[in-house]
Write a protein that holds these residues in place. Structure first.
Motif, PDB file in Angstrom:
ATOM      1  N   MET A   1       0.480  -1.242  -0.338  1.00  0.00           N
ATOM      2  CA  MET A   1       0.151   0.093   0.078  1.00  0.00           C
ATOM      3  C   MET A   1       0.856   0.995  -0.360  1.00  0.00           C
ATOM      4  O   MET A   1       0.745   2.057  -0.924  1.00  0.00           O
ATOM      5  CB  MET A   1      -1.040  -0.201   1.107  1.00  0.00           C
ATOM      6  CG  MET A   1      -2.190   0.900   1.142  1.00  0.00           C
ATOM      7  SD  MET A   1      -2.990   0.417  -0.332  1.00  0.00           S
ATOM      8  CE  MET A   1      -4.030   2.263  -0.353  1.00  0.00           C
ATOM      9  N   LEU A   2       1.902   1.112   0.389  1.00  0.00           N
ATOM     10  CA  LEU A   2       2.653   2.532   0.784  1.00  0.00           C
ATOM     11  C   LEU A   2       3.317   3.033  -0.957  1.00  0.00           C
ATOM     12  O   LEU A   2       3.434   4.064  -1.443  1.00  0.00           O
ATOM     13  CB  LEU A   2       3.880   1.915   1.735  1.00  0.00           C
ATOM     14  CG  LEU A   2       3.693   1.868   2.745  1.00  0.00           C
ATOM     15  CD1 LEU A   2       5.281   1.542   3.660  1.00  0.00           C
ATOM     16  CD2 LEU A   2       3.221   3.601   3.621  1.00  0.00           C
ATOM     17  N   ASN A   3       3.396   1.949  -1.345  1.00  0.00           N
ATOM     18  CA  ASN A   3       3.796   1.805  -2.650  1.00  0.00           C
ATOM     19  C   ASN A   3       2.999   3.232  -3.683  1.00  0.00           C
ATOM     20  O   ASN A   3       3.262   3.608  -4.302  1.00  0.00           O
ATOM     21  CB  ASN A   3       4.198   0.803  -3.495  1.00  0.00           C
ATOM     22  CG  ASN A   3       3.371  -0.748  -3.574  1.00  0.00           C
ATOM     23  OD1 ASN A   3       2.442   0.018  -2.863  1.00  0.00           O
ATOM     24  ND2 ASN A   3       3.600  -1.142  -3.817  1.00  0.00           N
ATOM     25  N   PHE A   4       1.932   2.702  -3.589  1.00  0.00           N
ATOM     26  CA  PHE A   4       0.194   3.359  -4.036  1.00  0.00           C
ATOM     27  C   PHE A   4       0.495   5.095  -3.492  1.00  0.00           C
ATOM     28  O   PHE A   4       0.343   5.406  -4.305  1.00  0.00           O
ATOM     29  CB  PHE A   4      -0.996   3.135  -3.935  1.00  0.00           C
ATOM     30  CG  PHE A   4      -0.703   1.334  -5.331  1.00  0.00           C
ATOM     31  CD1 PHE A   4      -0.318   1.424  -6.115  1.00  0.00           C
ATOM     32  CD2 PHE A   4      -1.108   0.708  -4.372  1.00  0.00           C
ATOM     33  CE1 PHE A   4      -0.510   0.260  -7.108  1.00  0.00           C
ATOM     34  CE2 PHE A   4      -1.143  -0.679  -5.334  1.00  0.00           C
ATOM     35  CZ  PHE A   4      -0.941  -0.631  -6.368  1.00  0.00           C
ATOM     36  N   ILE A   5       1.000   5.035  -2.622  1.00  0.00           N
ATOM     37  CA  ILE A   5       0.391   5.885  -1.207  1.00  0.00           C
ATOM     38  C   ILE A   5       1.863   6.971  -2.053  1.00  0.00           C
ATOM     39  O   ILE A   5       1.745   7.568  -2.335  1.00  0.00           O
ATOM     40  CB  ILE A   5       0.995   6.171  -0.295  1.00  0.00           C
ATOM     41  CG1 ILE A   5      -0.764   5.169   0.043  1.00  0.00           C
ATOM     42  CG2 ILE A   5       1.164   7.291   0.957  1.00  0.00           C
ATOM     43  CD1 ILE A   5      -0.622   5.096   2.102  1.00  0.00           C
ATOM     44  N   GLY A   6       3.166   6.168  -2.589  1.00  0.00           N
ATOM     45  CA  GLY A   6       3.877   7.423  -2.761  1.00  0.00           C
ATOM     46  C   GLY A   6       3.986   7.359  -3.992  1.00  0.00           C
ATOM     47  O   GLY A   6       4.438   8.541  -4.268  1.00  0.00           O
ATOM     48  N   GLY A   7       3.377   6.757  -5.158  1.00  0.00           N
ATOM     49  CA  GLY A   7       3.258   6.970  -6.300  1.00  0.00           C
ATOM     50  C   GLY A   7       2.713   8.500  -6.178  1.00  0.00           C
ATOM     51  O   GLY A   7       2.800   8.891  -7.196  1.00  0.00           O
ATOM     52  N   GLY A   8       1.200   8.473  -5.639  1.00  0.00           N
ATOM     53  CA  GLY A   8       0.209   9.036  -5.974  1.00  0.00           C
ATOM     54  C   GLY A   8       0.643  10.139  -5.638  1.00  0.00           C
ATOM     55  O   GLY A   8       0.433  11.443  -5.568  1.00  0.00           O
ATOM     56  N   LEU A   9       1.610  10.562  -4.060  1.00  0.00           N
ATOM     57  CA  LEU A   9       2.231  11.507  -3.925  1.00  0.00           C
ATOM     58  C   LEU A   9       3.494  12.074  -4.621  1.00  0.00           C
ATOM     59  O   LEU A   9       3.479  13.298  -4.871  1.00  0.00           O
ATOM     60  CB  LEU A   9       2.976  11.572  -1.772  1.00  0.00           C
ATOM     61  CG  LEU A   9       2.305  11.467  -1.237  1.00  0.00           C
ATOM     62  CD1 LEU A   9       2.746  11.387   0.504  1.00  0.00           C
ATOM     63  CD2 LEU A   9       1.173  12.590  -0.809  1.00  0.00           C
ATOM     64  N   ILE A  37       7.223   7.698 -10.549  1.00  0.00           N
ATOM     65  CA  ILE A  37       7.882   6.525 -10.407  1.00  0.00           C
ATOM     66  C   ILE A  37       9.073   6.426  -9.697  1.00  0.00           C
ATOM     67  O   ILE A  37       9.334   5.536  -8.754  1.00  0.00           O
ATOM     68  CB  ILE A  37       8.666   6.565 -12.182  1.00  0.00           C
ATOM     69  CG1 ILE A  37       7.661   6.361 -13.146  1.00  0.00           C
ATOM     70  CG2 ILE A  37       9.317   4.917 -12.164  1.00  0.00           C
ATOM     71  CD1 ILE A  37       8.573   6.116 -14.680  1.00  0.00           C
ATOM     72  N   LEU A  38       9.195   7.594  -9.095  1.00  0.00           N
ATOM     73  CA  LEU A  38      10.689   7.275  -8.335  1.00  0.00           C
ATOM     74  C   LEU A  38      10.063   7.850  -7.051  1.00  0.00           C
ATOM     75  O   LEU A  38      10.261   6.373  -5.631  1.00  0.00           O
ATOM     76  CB  LEU A  38      11.117   8.681  -7.880  1.00  0.00           C
ATOM     77  CG  LEU A  38      11.887   9.377  -8.871  1.00  0.00           C
ATOM     78  CD1 LEU A  38      12.754  10.787  -9.057  1.00  0.00           C
ATOM     79  CD2 LEU A  38      13.542   8.386  -9.456  1.00  0.00           C
ATOM     80  N   GLY A  39       8.662   7.580  -6.901  1.00  0.00           N
ATOM     81  CA  GLY A  39       7.890   7.801  -5.055  1.00  0.00           C
ATOM     82  C   GLY A  39       7.330   6.438  -5.116  1.00  0.00           C
ATOM     83  O   GLY A  39       6.794   5.621  -4.341  1.00  0.00           O
ATOM     84  N   PHE A  40       7.371   5.555  -6.199  1.00  0.00           N
ATOM     85  CA  PHE A  40       6.521   4.433  -6.624  1.00  0.00           C
ATOM     86  C   PHE A  40       7.300   3.265  -5.798  1.00  0.00           C
ATOM     87  O   PHE A  40       7.740   2.330  -5.317  1.00  0.00           O
ATOM     88  CB  PHE A  40       5.433   3.552  -7.727  1.00  0.00           C
ATOM     89  CG  PHE A  40       5.253   2.403  -7.527  1.00  0.00           C
ATOM     90  CD1 PHE A  40       3.751   2.297  -7.366  1.00  0.00           C
ATOM     91  CD2 PHE A  40       6.247   1.643  -7.289  1.00  0.00           C
ATOM     92  CE1 PHE A  40       3.182   1.146  -6.939  1.00  0.00           C
ATOM     93  CE2 PHE A  40       5.000  -0.591  -7.653  1.00  0.00           C
ATOM     94  CZ  PHE A  40       3.973  -0.110  -7.627  1.00  0.00           C
ATOM     95  N   ILE A  41       8.556   3.438  -5.954  1.00  0.00           N
ATOM     96  CA  ILE A  41       9.767   2.876  -5.791  1.00  0.00           C
ATOM     97  C   ILE A  41      10.422   3.001  -4.782  1.00  0.00           C
ATOM     98  O   ILE A  41       9.817   2.022  -3.845  1.00  0.00           O
ATOM     99  CB  ILE A  41      11.029   3.015  -6.796  1.00  0.00           C
ATOM    100  CG1 ILE A  41      10.956   3.040  -8.387  1.00  0.00           C
ATOM    101  CG2 ILE A  41      12.381   3.052  -6.241  1.00  0.00           C
ATOM    102  CD1 ILE A  41      11.877   2.886  -9.979  1.00  0.00           C
ATOM    103  N   LEU A  42      10.513   4.233  -3.711  1.00  0.00           N
ATOM    104  CA  LEU A  42      10.849   4.927  -2.636  1.00  0.00           C
ATOM    105  C   LEU A  42       9.554   3.939  -1.637  1.00  0.00           C
ATOM    106  O   LEU A  42      10.514   3.218  -0.711  1.00  0.00           O
ATOM    107  CB  LEU A  42      10.912   5.472  -2.728  1.00  0.00           C
ATOM    108  CG  LEU A  42      11.910   6.649  -2.833  1.00  0.00           C
ATOM    109  CD1 LEU A  42      11.888   8.184  -2.648  1.00  0.00           C
ATOM    110  CD2 LEU A  42      12.712   6.182  -2.306  1.00  0.00           C
ATOM    111  N   GLY A  43       8.128   3.896  -2.111  1.00  0.00           N
ATOM    112  CA  GLY A  43       7.549   3.264  -1.540  1.00  0.00           C
ATOM    113  C   GLY A  43       7.781   2.019  -1.321  1.00  0.00           C
ATOM    114  O   GLY A  43       7.322   0.919  -0.058  1.00  0.00           O
ATOM    115  N   ALA A  44       8.042   1.566  -2.673  1.00  0.00           N
ATOM    116  CA  ALA A  44       8.580  -0.562  -2.222  1.00  0.00           C
ATOM    117  C   ALA A  44       9.103  -0.247  -1.959  1.00  0.00           C
ATOM    118  O   ALA A  44       9.047  -1.589  -0.918  1.00  0.00           O
ATOM    119  CB  ALA A  44       8.297  -0.174  -3.969  1.00  0.00           C
ATOM    120  N   PHE A  45      10.279   0.334  -1.314  1.00  0.00           N
ATOM    121  CA  PHE A  45      11.557   0.091  -0.453  1.00  0.00           C
ATOM    122  C   PHE A  45      11.201   0.108   0.933  1.00  0.00           C
ATOM    123  O   PHE A  45      11.645  -0.541   1.932  1.00  0.00           O
ATOM    124  CB  PHE A  45      12.435   0.654  -0.794  1.00  0.00           C
ATOM    125  CG  PHE A  45      13.803   0.223  -2.201  1.00  0.00           C
ATOM    126  CD1 PHE A  45      13.878  -0.913  -2.041  1.00  0.00           C
ATOM    127  CD2 PHE A  45      14.081   1.799  -3.148  1.00  0.00           C
ATOM    128  CE1 PHE A  45      14.758  -1.640  -2.971  1.00  0.00           C
ATOM    129  CE2 PHE A  45      14.301   0.558  -4.304  1.00  0.00           C
ATOM    130  CZ  PHE A  45      15.023  -0.302  -3.765  1.00  0.00           C
TER     131      PHE A  45
END
Length: 54
Positions: A1-9, A37-45
């Motif tokens: 879920m954090l990856n989607f939040i990071g992508g949206g932000l 894309i960067l936010g999605f990757i950071l959220g995945a990590f």
């Protein structure tokens, strides 16, 4: 879920950055895509580092 939040932000931050720099529509799209894309990757990590509750 954090990856989607990071992508949206990331998308919101990219749009805000491009708008602040006076970009046109394609600049807005480019910044939003890259930051998303960067936010999605950071959220995945972050999902790997932060333990799940429960």
């Amino acid at each position: 879920m954090l990856n989607f939040i990071g992508g949206g932000l990331g998308i919101v931050l990219g749009l805000w950055t491009a708008r602040r720099r006076g970009g046109n529509r394609l600049d807005l799209l480019h910044y939003a895509t890259i930051f998303g894309i960067l936010g999605f990757i950071l959220g995945a990590f972050a999902m790997l580092v932060i333990p799940a509750p429960g």
